[in-house]
Motif scaffolding. Structure first.
Motif, short mmCIF file in Angstrom:
data_model
loop_
_atom_site.label_atom_id
_atom_site.label_comp_id
_atom_site.label_asym_id
_atom_site.label_seq_id
_atom_site.Cartn_x
_atom_site.Cartn_y
_atom_site.Cartn_z
N TYR A 195 0.82 -1.34 -0.20
CA TYR A 195 -0.03 0.01 -0.09
C TYR A 195 1.02 1.22 -0.08
N SER A 212 1.23 -6.03 3.94
CA SER A 212 0.45 -7.07 4.70
C SER A 212 0.32 -8.38 4.07
N PHE A 262 -3.93 -10.99 0.51
CA PHE A 262 -5.21 -10.23 0.54
C PHE A 262 -6.27 -11.43 0.78
N SER A 313 -9.07 -9.27 6.16
CA SER A 313 -8.90 -7.76 6.45
C SER A 313 -8.16 -7.44 7.74
N GLY A 314 -8.22 -8.60 8.56
CA GLY A 314 -7.68 -8.35 10.02
C GLY A 314 -6.30 -8.36 9.90
N ASN A 315 -5.60 -8.80 8.75
CA ASN A 315 -4.16 -9.02 8.95
C ASN A 315 -3.73 -7.54 9.04
N THR A 316 -2.65 -7.33 9.95
CA THR A 316 -1.96 -6.05 10.43
C THR A 316 -1.29 -5.64 9.17
N ILE A 317 -1.33 -4.34 8.85
CA ILE A 317 -0.61 -3.66 7.88
C ILE A 317 0.78 -2.88 8.55
N TYR A 318 1.93 -3.21 8.10
CA TYR A 318 3.01 -2.70 8.60
C TYR A 318 3.58 -1.77 7.68
N PHE A 319 4.22 -0.59 8.25
CA PHE A 319 4.46 0.67 7.74
C PHE A 319 5.90 0.77 7.68
N GLY A 320 6.63 1.49 6.72
CA GLY A 320 8.08 1.63 6.53
C GLY A 320 8.02 2.97 7.26
#
Lengths: 115, 114
Positions: free
Chosen positions: A33, A94, A97, A100-107
């Motif tokens: 994303y 993440s 697909f 939707s409960g999977n955590t999205i990790y940010f840089g």
């Protein structure tokens, strides 16, 4: 385990130029994303890629584009830069697909300044 | 479409005091709820998330949040804050269907004073 990595961390471009930002997701993550965080505008969703395909796109002009490679890394391209494109560009990843409960990790983000 | 409202753009608080950061959402379908923290000049870090089950969710750094379906709220709380908690906090929702992006609130800047 390495987190989401982005490059470059900082860059300065001139109005009208083009820029490419790069992102490597966490190993095993297939979704990538892109978000824009401009001063005073919060976090705006730009693009979402999964398995090499664009899944969704935010309300941004076509000069914002990107792609996802077979190794799941991704590029964000911005053409004809404008002053208001100055922002922190955050990439996130993440797992597959489908949940939707999977955590999205940010840089840590790429800071773009357009002058 | 879903949306998230963080009612306070800034919350000043003294060290060791309790704090509550408010978050309300709207969605026509069920959602998953998240709180992220952004320390100065850094990316976002997940504090906690609500998927299902107990409405009280505990996260890292002593934070917790309570999901209230009737009020469509997911407020973040900490009983005693530290200077190091000074950061921007973002509430986010994600539709409960097959894969979707996060929609963020506008953020709340928590400023902890000595």
């Amino acid at each position: 385990e390495a987190g989401v990595t982005q490059s470059p961390t900082h860059l300065i471009k001139t109005r009208g130029q083009q820029v490419t930002l790069r992102c490597s997701p966490i190993s095993g993550h297939t979704s990538v994303y892109w978000y824009q965080q401009a001063l005073g505008l919060g976090l705006q969703f730009l693009l979402w890629y999964d398995e090499g395909e664009e899944r969704n796109r935010g309300n941004f002009p076509p000069r914002f584009s990107g792609r996802q490679f077979p190794n799941y890394s991704s590029e964000l391209n911005v053409n004809a830069l404008e002053l208001e494109d100055s922002a922190l560009y955050l990439c996130a990843s993440s797992f597959i697909f489908g949940f939707s409960g999977n955590t999205i990790y940010f840089g840590e983000g790429s800071w773009l300044t357009v002058v | 479409a879903q949306s998230v409202t963080q009612l306070d753009s800034q919350v000043p608080v003294f060290e060791e005091a309790p704090v509550e950061l408010r978050c309300n959402y709207s969605s026509s379908v069920s959602v998953y709820l998240f709180w992220y923290v952004q320390y100065p000049n850094q990316g976002l870090q997940l504090l906690l998330k609500y998927l299902s089950g107990s409405t009280l969710v505990k996260g890292i750094n002593g934070f917790e949040a309570e999901f209230n379906k009737s009020q469509t709220s997911f407020h973040l709380r900490k009983p005693s804050v530290h200077i190091s908690d000074t950061a921007e906090y973002f509430c986010a929702v994600r539709l409960n269907n097959a894969g979707n992006m996060l929609t963020f609130g506008g953020g709340t800047r928590l400023m902890v004073k000595p």
